[in-house]
Design a protein around this motif. Structure first.
Motif, PDB file in Angstrom:
ATOM      1  N   TYR A 139       0.779  -1.357  -0.011  1.00  0.00           N
ATOM      2  CA  TYR A 139      -0.005   0.020  -0.022  1.00  0.00           C
ATOM      3  C   TYR A 139       0.893   1.220  -0.117  1.00  0.00           C
ATOM      4  N   GLN A 288      -2.577   2.739  -1.801  1.00  0.00           N
ATOM      5  CA  GLN A 288      -4.014   2.627  -1.517  1.00  0.00           C
ATOM      6  C   GLN A 288      -4.120   3.170  -0.055  1.00  0.00           C
ATOM      7  N   SER A 350     -10.688  -0.527   0.781  1.00  0.00           N
ATOM      8  CA  SER A 350      -9.898   0.630   0.342  1.00  0.00           C
ATOM      9  C   SER A 350     -10.633   1.797  -0.140  1.00  0.00           C
TER      10      SER A 350
END
Ligand SMILES: *Cc1c(COP(=O)(O)O)cnc(C)c1O
Length: 373
Positions: A139, A288, A350
């Motif tokens: 992420y 993310q 997300s």
């Protein structure tokens, strides 16, 4: 409607420069192994702080090339154990099993969601067949422990980074992900923080011999024309993609800053006892923005957000070890129970971060704060 990701919006700021670069390459007569690739490799190496960068076809191939090259150079052998986080995208693991390496899956730290370095150290102490660590900066947050990671590197373990999601991320001493271990894989898949208009990837490394082996491997295994020293592949980067990536690489720090600002705003405004926020990390680049919804309310939360006009996504709903390709084969994955990974996969949501404005980010956070089942 706030879409999860609006690629046209992500690409719009680069329109004029991109069209000019495409025109120049199209008319240049050089489409592979040309000046754009060379310049891109130099600029990427400089941005990351390593001596060597090699442009390749995609992020998965970048990992495959690193592992094959280490096997050819005698640094790894089929059957060697490689620590890899169980909480990752499957592309981190596929090349390990393909090359006959033993993927030793290690659970994540629940704060960082990255590899739990204490558990990694323990696994290494219990299994003297482990030769390498494939760290994934998931992420966009660096996977690094200031105490344990240097200890493990000092013991002679190889460290390979999957930097597909974290270009531009830094650790506390200022070093970039992609320069922390011995070799790193980058993906420039269109939705990554730095994206091509199609597939592209790169390897960075501090190891001159590895760089030479990878260059040859990616070009049919040839070191010079019509002289093949390895059973190679075709894993080249296009000149068009290299030219486009040079433009985006120049914008790297502003790409990271914009994502960081949105993430910080959402984390400042989002307050909900059912929702755990992502851990703050000053050097993360927020590929993310992943929250966790507790109490089995994930689907209800996503439906609620959608009714409020906000699209969400899940990264990743099914962890690699539970995918049919690994479940149904007498697989080379070391299958220990992975309860943390499996629970996290059932909680992840997300929120949009790649193409939102600041006022949309504030709206997303306030809407999520008001959720109750
Ligand atoms: C995207 C991604 C890859 C693979 O990159 P491709 O360019 O799509 O092949 C590998 N690892 C991680 C963590 C990724 O997010």
């Amino acid at each position: 409607m706030i879409p999860f990701l609006d690629m046209k919006r992500v690409n719009a700021p680069f329109e004029a420069e991109t069209l000019e670069a495409l025109r120049r390459v199209a008319m240049s007569g050089r489409y592979l192994h040309g000046p754009q690739t060379k310049a891109f490799e130099q600029e990427l190496a400089a941005a990351i702080g390593v001596p060597y960068a090699i442009g390749v076809s995609n992020g998965l191939d970048a990992i495959r090339l690193i592992l094959r090259a280490y096997i050819i150079n005698g640094r790894l052998q089929p059957g060697d154990g490689v620590i890899v986080p169980s909480n990752t995208y499957i592309a981190s693991i596929l090349p390990l099993t393909e090359m006959g390496l033993r993927a030793v899956l290690v659970e994540p730290d629940e704060q960082t969601l990255n590899l739990d370095w204490k558990l990694a150290r323990q696994a290494i102490e219990e299994d003297d067949g482990i030769r390498a660590i494939l760290a994934v900066h998931l992420y966009g947050a660096p996977s690094w422990d200031n105490e344990i990671t240097p200890q493990l590197l000092n013991r002679g373990l190889l460290m390979i980074e999957d930097n597909a999601q974290a270009i531009g991320a830094t650790i506390t001493d200022g070093r970039h992900t992609g320069s922390l271990g011995h070799a790193a894989a980058f993906s420039f898949y269109p939705t990554k923080n730095v994206g091509a208009l199609g597939d592209a990837g790169a390897v960075t490394t501090t190891d001159a011999q590895l760089a030479d082996t990878i260059r040859a491997l990616a070009n049919y295994g040839s070191d010079t024309r019509y002289h093949n020293i390895h059973l190679g592949y075709n894993c080249r980067i296009d000149e068009t993609q290299a030219a486009i990536l040079r433009i985006r690489l120049r914008a790297l720090s502003s790409i990271s800053t914009v994502r960081r600002t949105r993430a910080m705003l959402m984390s400042a405004l989002l307050r909900n006892p059912l929702i755990t926020l992502p851990a703050p990390h000053p050097g993360a680049v927020w590929h993310q923005y992943v929250v966790r919804v507790h109490g089995g309310h994930r689907d209800a939360f996503r439906e609620y957000m959608l009714r409020c006009g906000i699209q969400t996504d899940i990264h990743y709903a099914v962890p690699p070890h539970l995918q049919p390709c690994y479940r149904n084969s007498d697989s080379s994955l070391t299958c220990v129970p992975l309860p943390i990974t499996e629970r996290l996969a059932s909680e992840y949501v997300s929120l949009p971060i790649a193409s939102t404005t600041l006022s949309q980010a504030a709206f997303i956070a306030c809407t999520a704060s008001a959720f109750h089942p």
